[in-house]
Design an enzyme around this catalytic site. Sequence first.
Site, PDB file in Angstrom:
ATOM      1  N   ALA A   1       9.157  45.621  70.638  1.00 46.64           N
ATOM      2  CA  ALA A   1       7.998  46.188  71.587  1.00 46.64           C
ATOM      3  C   ALA A   1       7.223  46.701  69.672  1.00 46.64           C
ATOM      4  O   ALA A   1       7.039  47.182  69.607  1.00 46.64           O
ATOM      5  CB  ALA A   1       7.841  47.396  72.007  1.00 46.64           C
TER       6      ALA A   1
ATOM      7  N   HIS B   1       7.442  48.251  62.408  1.00 47.23           N
ATOM      8  CA  HIS B   1       7.891  47.526  62.424  1.00 47.23           C
ATOM      9  C   HIS B   1       7.957  46.473  61.386  1.00 47.23           C
ATOM     10  O   HIS B   1       8.492  45.328  60.875  1.00 47.23           O
ATOM     11  CB  HIS B   1       8.250  46.712  63.626  1.00 47.23           C
TER      12      HIS B   1
ATOM     13  N   SER C   1       6.452  52.280  69.510  1.00 44.28           N
ATOM     14  CA  SER C   1       6.467  51.514  70.627  1.00 44.28           C
ATOM     15  C   SER C   1       6.400  52.738  71.885  1.00 44.28           C
ATOM     16  O   SER C   1       5.562  52.129  72.455  1.00 44.28           O
ATOM     17  CB  SER C   1       8.146  50.691  70.914  1.00 44.28           C
TER      18      SER C   1
HETATM   19  P1  AMP Z   1      12.586  50.766  67.045  1.00 43.44           P
HETATM   20  O1  AMP Z   1      12.495  49.672  67.192  1.00 43.44           O
HETATM   21  O2  AMP Z   1      12.231  52.105  67.303  1.00 43.44           O
HETATM   22  O3  AMP Z   1      14.147  51.646  66.929  1.00 43.44           O
HETATM   23  O4  AMP Z   1      12.571  51.082  65.234  1.00 43.44           O
HETATM   24  C1  AMP Z   1      13.333  49.738  63.663  1.00 43.44           C
HETATM   25  C2  AMP Z   1      13.098  50.417  63.089  1.00 43.44           C
HETATM   26  O5  AMP Z   1      11.443  50.784  62.909  1.00 43.44           O
HETATM   27  C3  AMP Z   1      12.679  52.120  62.714  1.00 43.44           C
HETATM   28  O6  AMP Z   1      13.890  52.181  61.037  1.00 43.44           O
HETATM   29  C4  AMP Z   1      11.706  52.714  62.881  1.00 43.44           C
HETATM   30  O7  AMP Z   1      11.991  54.049  61.752  1.00 43.44           O
HETATM   31  C5  AMP Z   1      10.825  51.519  61.710  1.00 43.44           C
HETATM   32  N1  AMP Z   1       9.489  52.212  62.840  1.00 43.44           N
HETATM   33  C6  AMP Z   1       9.160  52.393  63.762  1.00 43.44           C
HETATM   34  N2  AMP Z   1       8.325  52.599  63.871  1.00 43.44           N
HETATM   35  C7  AMP Z   1       7.916  53.258  62.706  1.00 43.44           C
HETATM   36  C8  AMP Z   1       6.470  53.703  61.891  1.00 43.44           C
HETATM   37  N3  AMP Z   1       5.432  54.227  62.551  1.00 43.44           N
HETATM   38  N4  AMP Z   1       6.465  53.031  60.357  1.00 43.44           N
HETATM   39  C9  AMP Z   1       7.402  52.775  59.289  1.00 43.44           C
HETATM   40  N5  AMP Z   1       8.716  52.547  60.566  1.00 43.44           N
HETATM   41  C10 AMP Z   1       9.194  52.477  61.676  1.00 43.44           C
END
Ligand code: AMP
Length: 281
Positions: A31, A36, A185
């Site tokens: 997502a 990301h 997401s």
């Molecule tokens: P997730 O898919 O939510 O597990 O996130 C994957 C990676 O993307 C993790 O290292 C999160 O901290 C990073 N991430 C998610 N949202 C953001 C954002 N708004 N800004 C920077 N990094 C993000």
Amino acid sequence: MKIIKTVTEMSGLCNTELKNLKTGFVPTMGALHAGHISLVNQSVKENDITIVSIFVNPKQFNDKSDFENYPVTIENDLDLLEKANCDIVFIPQANDIYKDYDGYEMDFEGLDKIYEGEFRPGHFRGVIDIVYRFFSIINPDNSYFGEKDFQQLAIIKLMVKKAELPVNIIPCKIMREDSGLAMSSRNARLSINQKTTASEIYKTLNAVKESATVDQSPEQLISFITREIDKNDDLKTEYVVFCEPESLKSVNIFREKSSVRLCVAVWCGKIRLIDNISLQF
Ligand code: AMP
């Protein structure tokens, strides 16, 4: 861009063709949004090869309905990754990635019991298990994590230190919507009105960042932040904390020339959002 779906193929490639290339790894749950992609962009800049994983890790969800409703947008994800010049997308199945793997035993030094850990029991255990597993398959030189999940970042750094893994953990800035709302997401599950309301979270954090002085007490500011956020219909704070950026120990007094992280978790209707901001005194 190559899509790999099995652990055997991924580890085979990492142990042969990719062995002598500088590899950047970005773990995600899909997502994907611009937050990301900012991690992917940094990895592409700093490495020969960038690998992104997409895996909604069941072990890190303490709330079954959050797991079941987690958005899945695989076609769009692949499109964004292709445009960002990602080299390899790893999309494993749970039974494959966890086969013959008991998890990584770690002393969290209490970091898994506070803040997110208090409200999401078992969450960090699940995060550590999957990230350790990915690192052992991919063996990256650099791995990229968003500061959006500030406590997760601290726990991963601790794991790398304790397990003496040869990987650099690279923290990446929080990407925000124009309204200030931290990209997530889970925002896809907010209505348009809720998104507007949810942007009050960052506005409140930023207002405190701009105005806080060492003479103020963290306790009073926590009451103020809680009141400001909770006065919006649909928003309910779960915790508000000022903590040291490395140890995450909660801060009860502000000191000159110190850096402090203000972290919050807030429910917006049925969606749980987290955010944080850095304060310099
Ligand atoms: P997730 O898919 O939510 O597990 O996130 C994957 C990676 O993307 C993790 O290292 C999160 O901290 C990073 N991430 C998610 N949202 C953001 C954002 N708004 N800004 C920077 N990094 C993000």
